[in-house]
Design a protein around this motif. Structure first.
Motif, PDB file in Angstrom:
ATOM      1  N   MET A   1      56.886  37.599  28.420  1.00 41.03           N
ATOM      2  CA  MET A   1      55.778  37.646  29.100  1.00 41.03           C
ATOM      3  C   MET A   1      54.538  37.056  28.597  1.00 41.03           C
ATOM      4  N   LEU A   2      53.792  36.552  29.476  1.00 38.29           N
ATOM      5  CA  LEU A   2      52.538  35.915  28.721  1.00 38.29           C
ATOM      6  C   LEU A   2      51.239  36.640  29.158  1.00 38.29           C
ATOM      7  N   MET A   3      50.378  36.828  28.191  1.00 42.05           N
ATOM      8  CA  MET A   3      48.928  37.618  28.179  1.00 42.05           C
ATOM      9  C   MET A   3      47.894  36.674  28.039  1.00 42.05           C
ATOM     10  N   ILE A   4      46.919  37.237  28.790  1.00 38.47           N
ATOM     11  CA  ILE A   4      45.630  36.505  28.486  1.00 38.47           C
ATOM     12  C   ILE A   4      44.614  37.510  27.692  1.00 38.47           C
ATOM     13  N   ARG A   5      44.584  37.471  26.386  1.00 37.13           N
ATOM     14  CA  ARG A   5      43.855  38.486  25.630  1.00 37.13           C
ATOM     15  C   ARG A   5      42.838  37.685  24.843  1.00 37.13           C
ATOM     16  N   MET A   6      42.101  38.336  23.703  1.00 38.70           N
ATOM     17  CA  MET A   6      41.116  37.877  22.917  1.00 38.70           C
ATOM     18  C   MET A   6      42.033  37.792  21.407  1.00 38.70           C
ATOM     19  N   ALA A   7      41.751  36.689  20.740  1.00 43.94           N
ATOM     20  CA  ALA A   7      41.821  36.717  19.285  1.00 43.94           C
ATOM     21  C   ALA A   7      40.756  36.714  18.429  1.00 43.94           C
ATOM     22  N   ARG A   8      40.451  37.538  17.429  1.00 37.54           N
ATOM     23  CA  ARG A   8      39.302  37.686  16.869  1.00 37.54           C
ATOM     24  C   ARG A   8      39.298  36.584  15.608  1.00 37.54           C
ATOM     25  N   PHE A   9      37.803  36.010  15.604  1.00 38.86           N
ATOM     26  CA  PHE A   9      37.648  35.185  14.496  1.00 38.86           C
ATOM     27  C   PHE A   9      36.348  35.348  13.997  1.00 38.86           C
ATOM     28  N   GLY A  10      35.775  34.607  13.199  1.00 34.55           N
ATOM     29  CA  GLY A  10      34.518  34.892  12.598  1.00 34.55           C
ATOM     30  C   GLY A  10      34.361  35.656  11.210  1.00 34.55           C
ATOM     31  N   ALA A  63      50.664  34.987  34.098  1.00 32.24           N
ATOM     32  CA  ALA A  63      50.106  35.751  32.773  1.00 32.24           C
ATOM     33  C   ALA A  63      49.112  36.832  33.403  1.00 32.24           C
ATOM     34  N   GLN A  64      49.388  37.899  32.489  1.00 33.57           N
ATOM     35  CA  GLN A  64      48.589  39.315  32.946  1.00 33.57           C
ATOM     36  C   GLN A  64      47.299  39.246  31.909  1.00 33.57           C
ATOM     37  N   PRO A  65      46.115  39.459  32.668  1.00 27.84           N
ATOM     38  CA  PRO A  65      44.875  39.634  31.481  1.00 27.84           C
ATOM     39  C   PRO A  65      45.037  40.981  30.977  1.00 27.84           C
ATOM     40  N   SER A  66      44.220  40.913  29.746  1.00 28.98           N
ATOM     41  CA  SER A  66      44.135  42.195  29.191  1.00 28.98           C
ATOM     42  C   SER A  66      42.720  43.140  30.062  1.00 28.98           C
ATOM     43  N   ASP A  67      42.714  44.178  29.523  1.00 31.47           N
ATOM     44  CA  ASP A  67      41.563  44.880  30.265  1.00 31.47           C
ATOM     45  C   ASP A  67      40.193  44.464  29.999  1.00 31.47           C
ATOM     46  N   THR A  68      39.974  43.605  28.422  1.00 32.47           N
ATOM     47  CA  THR A  68      38.731  43.364  28.280  1.00 32.47           C
ATOM     48  C   THR A  68      38.409  41.852  28.932  1.00 32.47           C
ATOM     49  N   VAL A  69      39.433  41.181  28.967  1.00 32.44           N
ATOM     50  CA  VAL A  69      39.396  39.822  29.914  1.00 32.44           C
ATOM     51  C   VAL A  69      39.120  40.078  31.036  1.00 32.44           C
ATOM     52  N   ARG A  70      39.718  40.948  31.802  1.00 29.29           N
ATOM     53  CA  ARG A  70      39.572  41.280  33.161  1.00 29.29           C
ATOM     54  C   ARG A  70      38.126  41.495  33.448  1.00 29.29           C
ATOM     55  N   ARG A  71      37.624  42.260  32.657  1.00 32.68           N
ATOM     56  CA  ARG A  71      36.108  42.567  32.619  1.00 32.68           C
ATOM     57  C   ARG A  71      35.239  41.240  32.573  1.00 32.68           C
ATOM     58  N   LEU A  72      35.666  40.466  31.480  1.00 31.51           N
ATOM     59  CA  LEU A  72      34.784  39.303  31.373  1.00 31.51           C
ATOM     60  C   LEU A  72      34.953  38.218  32.642  1.00 31.51           C
ATOM     61  N   LEU A  73      36.089  38.301  32.970  1.00 31.32           N
ATOM     62  CA  LEU A  73      36.284  37.604  34.194  1.00 31.32           C
ATOM     63  C   LEU A  73      35.470  37.940  35.354  1.00 31.32           C
ATOM     64  N   LYS A  74      35.397  39.322  35.595  1.00 29.28           N
ATOM     65  CA  LYS A  74      34.535  39.837  36.519  1.00 29.28           C
ATOM     66  C   LYS A  74      32.936  39.746  36.458  1.00 29.28           C
ATOM     67  N   ASN A  75      32.536  39.946  35.178  1.00 29.64           N
ATOM     68  CA  ASN A  75      31.192  39.483  34.718  1.00 29.64           C
ATOM     69  C   ASN A  75      30.744  38.127  34.611  1.00 29.64           C
ATOM     70  N   ALA A  76      31.671  37.275  34.715  1.00 27.63           N
ATOM     71  CA  ALA A  76      31.200  35.742  34.304  1.00 27.63           C
ATOM     72  C   ALA A  76      32.079  34.998  35.236  1.00 27.63           C
ATOM     73  N   PRO A  77      31.447  35.030  36.622  1.00 33.38           N
ATOM     74  CA  PRO A  77      32.217  34.531  37.589  1.00 33.38           C
ATOM     75  C   PRO A  77      32.523  32.995  37.705  1.00 33.38           C
ATOM     76  N   ALA A  78      33.406  32.119  38.251  1.00 38.02           N
ATOM     77  CA  ALA A  78      33.509  30.924  37.891  1.00 38.02           C
ATOM     78  C   ALA A  78      32.085  30.056  38.812  1.00 38.02           C
ATOM     79  N   PRO A  79      31.809  29.021  38.125  1.00 43.66           N
ATOM     80  CA  PRO A  79      30.730  28.345  38.763  1.00 43.66           C
ATOM     81  C   PRO A  79      31.235  27.676  40.227  1.00 43.66           C
ATOM     82  N   ALA A  80      30.213  27.614  40.972  1.00 43.36           N
ATOM     83  CA  ALA A  80      30.388  27.293  42.597  1.00 43.36           C
ATOM     84  C   ALA A  80      30.776  25.748  42.548  1.00 43.36           C
TER      85      ALA A  80
END
Length: 82
Positions: A1-10, A63-80
């Motif tokens: 199963m695939l997920m869309i999640r965040m990987a930490r860098f920096g 692919a299933q988004p993680s809760d954090t990625v789901r929130r990012l998608l909701k708050n940063a909608p796709a450009p028109a």
């Protein structure tokens, strides 16, 4: 199963994240299938750069988004579409 999640860098105390498509069983920073965005919460204002077309592709293919990625998608909608 695939997920869309965040990987930490920096550096220590200065995180930045890549939004990645990855197999669910893999470790957080292991090899990903594809990098589909960036998130930098440290900058002012925070930077959210997502490839919405690729994210839509992976969501349609199960692919299933993680809760954090789901929130990012909701708050940063796709450009028109032009």
């Amino acid at each position: 199963m695939l997920m869309i999640r965040m990987a930490r860098f920096g550096a220590k105390k200065k995180p930045s994240y890549r939004v990645v498509v990855i197999e669910k069983e893999r470790a957080r920073n292991s090899r990903s299938v594809e990098v589909v965005g960036l998130y930098n919460p440290v900058s002012q204002p925070p930077v959210v750069d997502l490839k919405h077309d690729r994210i839509d592709y992976w969501l349609k293919n199960g692919a299933q988004p993680s809760d954090t990625v789901r929130r990012l998608l909701k708050n940063a909608p796709a450009p028109a579409a032009v």
